[in-house]
Design an enzyme around this catalytic site. Structure first.
Site, PDB file in Angstrom:
ATOM      1  CG  ASP A  67      -1.639   1.263   1.456  1.00  0.00           C
ATOM      2  OD1 ASP A  67      -2.359   1.706   0.545  1.00  0.00           O
ATOM      3  OD2 ASP A  67      -1.483   1.853   2.554  1.00  0.00           O
ATOM      4  CG  ASP A  69      -2.171   7.232   0.115  1.00  0.00           C
ATOM      5  OD1 ASP A  69      -1.184   7.488  -0.602  1.00  0.00           O
ATOM      6  OD2 ASP A  69      -3.348   7.428  -0.246  1.00  0.00           O
ATOM      7  CB  THR A 174      -1.870   3.224  -4.217  1.00  0.00           C
ATOM      8  OG1 THR A 174      -2.414   4.462  -3.756  1.00  0.00           O
ATOM      9  CG2 THR A 174      -1.299   3.410  -5.613  1.00  0.00           C
ATOM     10  CG  ASP A 242      -1.941   2.916   6.434  1.00  0.00           C
ATOM     11  OD1 ASP A 242      -2.612   3.840   6.956  1.00  0.00           O
ATOM     12  OD2 ASP A 242      -2.040   2.629   5.223  1.00  0.00           O
TER      13      ASP A 242
END
Length: 314
Positions: A67, A69, A174, A242
């Site tokens: 990922d 961000d 993403t 995250d």
């Protein structure tokens, strides 16, 4: 699509859009990685952490999916991209008050909100409509240097490098536009990127998406489609994120990692004994995912412009 027959029409439509978005992202990722193959990557600095022992050297049926961000980069790529577009007068100053509030919300929440992120992408589509893909790629290179390069997490960068050094492919996954994601992947020396695919005709953006934003379940569909195309064994692959929104992607692979996790993902990962790593420092940063020294001025000032991809909701 016959396997979706048990779903209600609304659920079936949403699932079909996720599959379409995932397949489009996988196709775009393989195409762009081939186009960029052989190009020298811009060094991003020496990793600050030792390489982990996990990646198996020579296992060419394994790969890693990251990922972007708050996993690879502090903040959201689309917000940094928006900041660069604002600097280049793609939209007007009067929009900034609303965008400043939205950016503050994103920072303080420290998690992705699908509705807010959808707003940003809808606005991005309206902004880029009629522009050439090549123009936005050129601008994206400049914006990376201006706002993104210094926000790469060295610890996550070291994890990605460990997979590369083991001879494995490494992909970003993403919801950011695939063009932006591809620039970041190339600058970091990664294999390529799976991202949201905006429709273009003859190299000009139409203002429409192919499928839907590559978010949540769509990310898992993209990884699944790419794994099939690349003959990867997902049980030998790794994924890093995250956000609890990426649990579908993390659950696909044999080696899921929670990186700088939000509260829901941290709890979920601990229950399943997934590996956790947190590269943030300080009590505040652990919550919001930005340096503890960043304050209200940063939110209301420079970073506020990053939210300028938000416009009124449809």
């Amino acid at each position: 699509m016959a396997a979706l027959g048990w779903l209600t029409p609304r659920r079936r439509s949403a699932t079909a859009r996720s599959v379409l978005a995932g397949e489009a992202a996988a196709e775009a990722a393989r195409k762009t990685s081939q186009e960029y193959e052989g190009l020298a990557a811009t060094p991003s600095g020496k990793p600050e952490e030792p390489e982990p022992a996990f990646p198996v050297v020579g296992d060419d049926r394994a790969a890693a999916f990251f990922d972007l961000d708050n996993t690879v980069m502090q903040g959201a790529a689309i917000f940094h991209f928006g900041r660069g577009l604002y600097k280049r007068k793609f939209f007007q100053r009067q929009e900034l008050a609303r965008f400043a509030w939205q950016q503050a919300w994103f920072r303080l929440a420290g998690v992705e909100d699908p509705e807010h992120m959808q707003d940003a992408r809808d606005s991005a589509l309206s902004i880029v409509k009629g522009h050439r893909v090549s123009e936005l790629m050129f601008i994206g290179e400049e914006i990376y240097d201006e706002y993104m390069a210094e926000r790469i997490w060295p610890g996550t960068r070291a994890l990605a490098q460990a997979h590369l050094d083991a001879g494995q492919k490494v992909w970003l996954v993403t919801a950011a536009p695939v063009e932006t994601a591809t620039i970041i992947a190339r600058r970091l020396g990664l294999t390529g990127a799976l991202g949201t695919v905006a429709e273009s005709v003859d190299g000009v953006y139409t203002g429409k998406l192919v499928g839907e934003p590559l978010h949540g379940p769509a990310k898992a569909e993209a990884v699944r489609a790419l794994a099939a195309a690349e003959d990867l064994d997902l049980t030998r692959c790794a994924a890093y994120s995250d956000s609890h929104n990426d649990i579908p992607m993390l659950s696909l692979v044999g080696h899921p990692y929670a990186i700088n996790p939000d509260a829901k993902l941290r709890r979920y990962a601990r229950e399943r004994e997934w590996r956790l790593r947190d590269y943030r420092t300080g009590r505040k940063a652990a919550k919001v995912g930005i340096p503890a020294a960043a304050g209200v001025g940063a939110i209301a000032g420079g970073t506020a412009a990053a939210m300028a991809l938000h416009r009124r909701r449809r």
